[in-house]
Design a protein around this motif. Sequence first.
Motif, PDB file in Angstrom:
ATOM      1  N   LEU A   1       6.780   7.611  12.929  1.00  0.00           N
ATOM      2  CA  LEU A   1       5.332   7.690  12.164  1.00  0.00           C
ATOM      3  C   LEU A   1       5.161   6.387  12.455  1.00  0.00           C
ATOM      4  N   GLU A   2       3.701   5.740  12.760  1.00  0.00           N
ATOM      5  CA  GLU A   2       3.315   4.827  12.837  1.00  0.00           C
ATOM      6  C   GLU A   2       3.399   3.823  11.652  1.00  0.00           C
ATOM      7  N   GLY A   3       3.184   2.971  11.202  1.00  0.00           N
ATOM      8  CA  GLY A   3       2.638   3.057  10.200  1.00  0.00           C
ATOM      9  C   GLY A   3       3.689   2.186   8.628  1.00  0.00           C
ATOM     10  N   PRO A   4       4.019   3.314   8.071  1.00  0.00           N
ATOM     11  CA  PRO A   4       4.937   3.303   6.888  1.00  0.00           C
ATOM     12  C   PRO A   4       6.633   2.239   7.424  1.00  0.00           C
ATOM     13  N   LYS A   5       6.298   1.481   6.287  1.00  0.00           N
ATOM     14  CA  LYS A   5       7.874   0.636   6.621  1.00  0.00           C
ATOM     15  C   LYS A   5       9.672   2.007   5.782  1.00  0.00           C
ATOM     16  N   LEU A   6       9.004   2.122   4.726  1.00  0.00           N
ATOM     17  CA  LEU A   6       9.300   3.550   3.621  1.00  0.00           C
ATOM     18  C   LEU A   6       8.980   4.524   3.594  1.00  0.00           C
ATOM     19  N   ILE A   7       9.645   6.150   3.938  1.00  0.00           N
ATOM     20  CA  ILE A   7       9.046   6.918   4.170  1.00  0.00           C
ATOM     21  C   ILE A   7      10.259   7.779   2.851  1.00  0.00           C
ATOM     22  N   CYS A   8       9.545   8.589   2.046  1.00  0.00           N
ATOM     23  CA  CYS A   8      11.029   8.733   0.822  1.00  0.00           C
ATOM     24  C   CYS A   8       9.868  10.564   0.639  1.00  0.00           C
ATOM     25  N   VAL A   9      11.288  11.201   0.825  1.00  0.00           N
ATOM     26  CA  VAL A   9      11.283  12.770   1.062  1.00  0.00           C
ATOM     27  C   VAL A   9      11.304  13.534   0.268  1.00  0.00           C
ATOM     28  N   SER A  10      10.829  14.472  -1.371  1.00  0.00           N
ATOM     29  CA  SER A  10      11.691  14.324  -2.072  1.00  0.00           C
ATOM     30  C   SER A  10      12.102  16.028  -1.748  1.00  0.00           C
TER      31      SER A  10
ATOM     32  N   VAL B   1       1.008  -0.984   0.206  1.00  0.00           N
ATOM     33  CA  VAL B   1       0.176  -0.154   0.045  1.00  0.00           C
ATOM     34  C   VAL B   1       0.781   1.174   0.177  1.00  0.00           C
ATOM     35  N   SER B   2       0.558   2.317  -1.228  1.00  0.00           N
ATOM     36  CA  SER B   2       1.681   3.666  -1.496  1.00  0.00           C
ATOM     37  C   SER B   2       0.887   4.637  -1.835  1.00  0.00           C
ATOM     38  N   PHE B   3       1.494   5.618  -0.801  1.00  0.00           N
ATOM     39  CA  PHE B   3       0.424   6.916  -0.207  1.00  0.00           C
ATOM     40  C   PHE B   3       1.664   8.432  -0.251  1.00  0.00           C
ATOM     41  N   ASP B   4       0.485   9.241  -1.336  1.00  0.00           N
ATOM     42  CA  ASP B   4       1.687  10.066  -1.484  1.00  0.00           C
ATOM     43  C   ASP B   4       0.054  10.992  -1.405  1.00  0.00           C
ATOM     44  N   PRO B   5       0.203  11.531   0.290  1.00  0.00           N
ATOM     45  CA  PRO B   5      -1.100  13.011  -0.272  1.00  0.00           C
ATOM     46  C   PRO B   5      -1.211  13.698  -1.123  1.00  0.00           C
ATOM     47  N   GLY B   6       0.170  14.315  -1.165  1.00  0.00           N
ATOM     48  CA  GLY B   6       0.567  15.236  -2.078  1.00  0.00           C
ATOM     49  C   GLY B   6      -0.346  16.677  -1.247  1.00  0.00           C
TER      50      GLY B   6
ATOM     51  N   VAL C   1      -4.812  12.775   6.395  1.00  0.00           N
ATOM     52  CA  VAL C   1      -3.197  11.699   5.980  1.00  0.00           C
ATOM     53  C   VAL C   1      -3.041  11.471   6.958  1.00  0.00           C
ATOM     54  N   VAL C   2      -2.605  11.859   8.150  1.00  0.00           N
ATOM     55  CA  VAL C   2      -2.219  11.153   9.689  1.00  0.00           C
ATOM     56  C   VAL C   2      -3.073   9.769   9.519  1.00  0.00           C
ATOM     57  N   LYS C   3      -4.149   9.924   9.571  1.00  0.00           N
ATOM     58  CA  LYS C   3      -5.286   8.865  10.091  1.00  0.00           C
ATOM     59  C   LYS C   3      -4.741   7.546   8.537  1.00  0.00           C
ATOM     60  N   LEU C   4      -4.625   7.753   7.647  1.00  0.00           N
ATOM     61  CA  LEU C   4      -3.812   7.198   6.720  1.00  0.00           C
ATOM     62  C   LEU C   4      -2.681   7.148   5.732  1.00  0.00           C
ATOM     63  N   ILE C   5      -2.377   7.431   6.700  1.00  0.00           N
ATOM     64  CA  ILE C   5      -0.371   7.623   6.938  1.00  0.00           C
ATOM     65  C   ILE C   5      -0.025   5.456   7.235  1.00  0.00           C
ATOM     66  N   LYS C   6      -1.248   5.202   8.748  1.00  0.00           N
ATOM     67  CA  LYS C   6      -0.744   4.285   9.313  1.00  0.00           C
ATOM     68  C   LYS C   6      -1.155   3.500   8.607  1.00  0.00           C
ATOM     69  N   LYS C   7      -2.329   3.282   7.331  1.00  0.00           N
ATOM     70  CA  LYS C   7      -2.508   2.192   6.874  1.00  0.00           C
ATOM     71  C   LYS C   7      -1.266   1.766   5.302  1.00  0.00           C
ATOM     72  N   CYS C   8      -0.446   2.444   5.390  1.00  0.00           N
ATOM     73  CA  CYS C   8       0.674   2.318   4.238  1.00  0.00           C
ATOM     74  C   CYS C   8       1.576   2.005   4.473  1.00  0.00           C
ATOM     75  N   ASP C   9       2.225   1.289   3.491  1.00  0.00           N
ATOM     76  CA  ASP C   9       3.534   0.188   3.227  1.00  0.00           C
ATOM     77  C   ASP C   9       4.810   2.057   3.557  1.00  0.00           C
ATOM     78  N   PHE C  10       4.807   2.365   2.244  1.00  0.00           N
ATOM     79  CA  PHE C  10       5.827   3.545   1.569  1.00  0.00           C
ATOM     80  C   PHE C  10       4.536   4.441   1.241  1.00  0.00           C
TER      81      PHE C  10
END
Length: 314
Positions: free
Chosen positions: A213-222, A166-171, A181-190
Amino acid sequence: METCKRDVLAFGSIVIDNVLLVKRFASINETVIADDFRYTLGGAGANVAVAVARLGGKSGLFAVSGYDFEKISYKKALVEQGVDIRGVIRTKSFPMPRSFIISVKDKDDQVLYYYENRRESAKLLFENIELAKKLCREYKIIHFSTGHFDFYWTLLESLEDYEGIVSFDPGQETFTYPHKVVKLIKKCDFLFMNIHEAKKIKEFLKLRSLRELEGPKLICVSMGARGSLIFTEKEVIRIPSVKPDKLEDPTGAGDSHRAGFLFAILKGYDIKTAGRIASTVASFTIEAPGAQTSLPNWEKVKERYEKFFKEKLE
């Protein structure tokens, strides 16, 4: 998910982008003359789906279109790219959304969205949630971009047994709906964000580091021209930006970056290499007007990657 035959299903928007290129943003009550105007196909969900397809992946799109979806040839464009449009919900009630993007060359964007009927669009999504669940199970990755966050939450709640990524980019809606956004972050892997969105989330949650942050195994910041940072449980990886042949229009570079990363992960590359591939893919997007105009195929990515990073991409 060995039974899945397809790669990335992108959730988000199908939008007509109206892009104004300026040398600087206007102050309140000030007029700034734009250097150029572009009318192009866009929308974060569609951009990701098209980018994955162009790279050679099997992508799909789940989004609400409008009564002008076929008239302006957006349907034709998606089909020609090989995007699965079974999840594109048609309506005769309202037109497709429009975005108005004010872009400073080589720097930042300001984005305004116009939805004719956002409430009806959300209703259509919920009415088609069973279709969404069915399609999700056909894909190895489901990617959520700017869109209807309440629908995303309900869908993910019903997909607790989903075995893919599950990948998430809230933009930029991070600034409008940080609590969602914070609520959905807990559901994502990326989790993908730019540096401004990441700062907003840190301030909203009073965090010292995104790694809290709780949830993501990977966080990418551009970080634009400064590349990107990838946070995992074990390390922080810095990825440089890849130099394009020319700088034309940054619209959609973030979406193609996400598509490049996800496609690379599915091809079996490690996280660092996937980050470099993502940076390479994004470098093509800014070479022509529009988010989907200059998206590369895999051979072009491979050639530029090897030239820039001085290593073979197997």
